[in-house]
Scaffold this motif. Structure first.
Motif, PDB file in Angstrom:
ATOM      1  N   ILE A  40       9.401  12.006   1.371  1.00 41.18           N
ATOM      2  CA  ILE A  40       9.266  13.108   0.419  1.00 41.18           C
ATOM      3  C   ILE A  40       9.327  14.463   1.105  1.00 41.18           C
ATOM      4  O   ILE A  40       9.301  15.496   0.447  1.00 41.18           O
ATOM      5  CB  ILE A  40       7.974  12.967  -0.419  1.00 41.18           C
ATOM      6  N   GLY A  41       9.400  14.478   2.428  1.00 36.65           N
ATOM      7  CA  GLY A  41       9.500  15.726   3.156  1.00 36.65           C
ATOM      8  C   GLY A  41       9.375  15.508   4.640  1.00 36.65           C
ATOM      9  O   GLY A  41       9.326  14.369   5.112  1.00 36.65           O
ATOM     10  N   LYS A  79      -3.464  10.968   5.248  1.00 35.77           N
ATOM     11  CA  LYS A  79      -3.134  11.533   3.936  1.00 35.77           C
ATOM     12  C   LYS A  79      -3.028  13.058   4.065  1.00 35.77           C
ATOM     13  O   LYS A  79      -3.959  13.711   4.542  1.00 35.77           O
ATOM     14  CB  LYS A  79      -4.241  11.159   2.943  1.00 35.77           C
ATOM     15  N   VAL A  80      -1.878  13.630   3.666  1.00 37.45           N
ATOM     16  CA  VAL A  80      -1.672  15.075   3.760  1.00 37.45           C
ATOM     17  C   VAL A  80      -1.350  15.666   2.393  1.00 37.45           C
ATOM     18  O   VAL A  80      -0.800  14.988   1.521  1.00 37.45           O
ATOM     19  CB  VAL A  80      -0.541  15.440   4.760  1.00 37.45           C
ATOM     20  N   PHE A  85       0.685  17.194  -4.876  1.00 30.78           N
ATOM     21  CA  PHE A  85       0.448  15.776  -4.684  1.00 30.78           C
ATOM     22  C   PHE A  85       0.013  15.517  -3.244  1.00 30.78           C
ATOM     23  O   PHE A  85      -0.456  16.419  -2.578  1.00 30.78           O
ATOM     24  CB  PHE A  85       1.729  14.989  -5.023  1.00 30.78           C
ATOM     25  N   TYR A  86       0.179  14.318  -2.777  1.00 28.95           N
ATOM     26  CA  TYR A  86      -0.118  14.002  -1.388  1.00 28.95           C
ATOM     27  C   TYR A  86       0.938  13.043  -0.859  1.00 28.95           C
ATOM     28  O   TYR A  86       1.698  12.449  -1.601  1.00 28.95           O
ATOM     29  CB  TYR A  86      -1.513  13.399  -1.224  1.00 28.95           C
ATOM     30  N   GLY A  87       0.981  12.950   0.460  1.00 33.10           N
ATOM     31  CA  GLY A  87       1.877  12.019   1.127  1.00 33.10           C
ATOM     32  C   GLY A  87       1.163  11.457   2.341  1.00 33.10           C
ATOM     33  O   GLY A  87      -0.017  11.741   2.577  1.00 33.10           O
ATOM     34  N   TRP A  88       1.885  10.684   3.122  1.00 31.98           N
ATOM     35  CA  TRP A  88       1.308  10.005   4.281  1.00 31.98           C
ATOM     36  C   TRP A  88       2.158  10.260   5.524  1.00 31.98           C
ATOM     37  O   TRP A  88       3.387  10.225   5.449  1.00 31.98           O
ATOM     38  CB  TRP A  88       1.234   8.500   4.019  1.00 31.98           C
TER      39      TRP A  88
END
Length: 99
Positions: A40-41, A79-80, A85-88
């Motif tokens: 996602i980034g 977890k960031v 939202f959040y991502g990993w």
């Protein structure tokens, strides 16, 4: 790069938990805690990014990874915050500290 956590004051005025890229390598942000999930980034090399929780960085076991050829590996993920939202990100590929 000074970033504000969602719902906080302007960037640079907060002391928050963050991940920092390690050894000059960018790190991919994933939808789930596995390398097979959607990217996602990316956090650029020599940058930092806030953890999803403001009081510390939440980690959990997930899929196995290797950070880069010959680099660290593991299966713990951090977890960031990522937009609203959040991502990993892979824990062995970043350093955790306070920004």
């Amino acid at each position: 790069m000074a970033l504000a956590l969602p719902g906080t004051a302007e960037a640079g005025t907060q002391d928050y938990a963050a991940v920092f890229t390690y050894n000059g390598h960018a790190v991919n942000v994933r939808d789930e805690a596995t390398t097979s999930s959607a990217k996602i980034g990316s956090i650029p090399a020599a940058d930092s990014w806030p953890c999803f929780t403001s009081n510390g960085c939440y980690t959990k076991a997930g899929g196995s990874y290797t950070c880069w050829s010959g680099g660290p590996s593991g299966n713990r993920w951090v977890k960031v915050a990522w937009g609203d939202f959040y991502g990993w990100v892979p824990q062995s590929c970043v350093r955790i500290g306070r920004a």
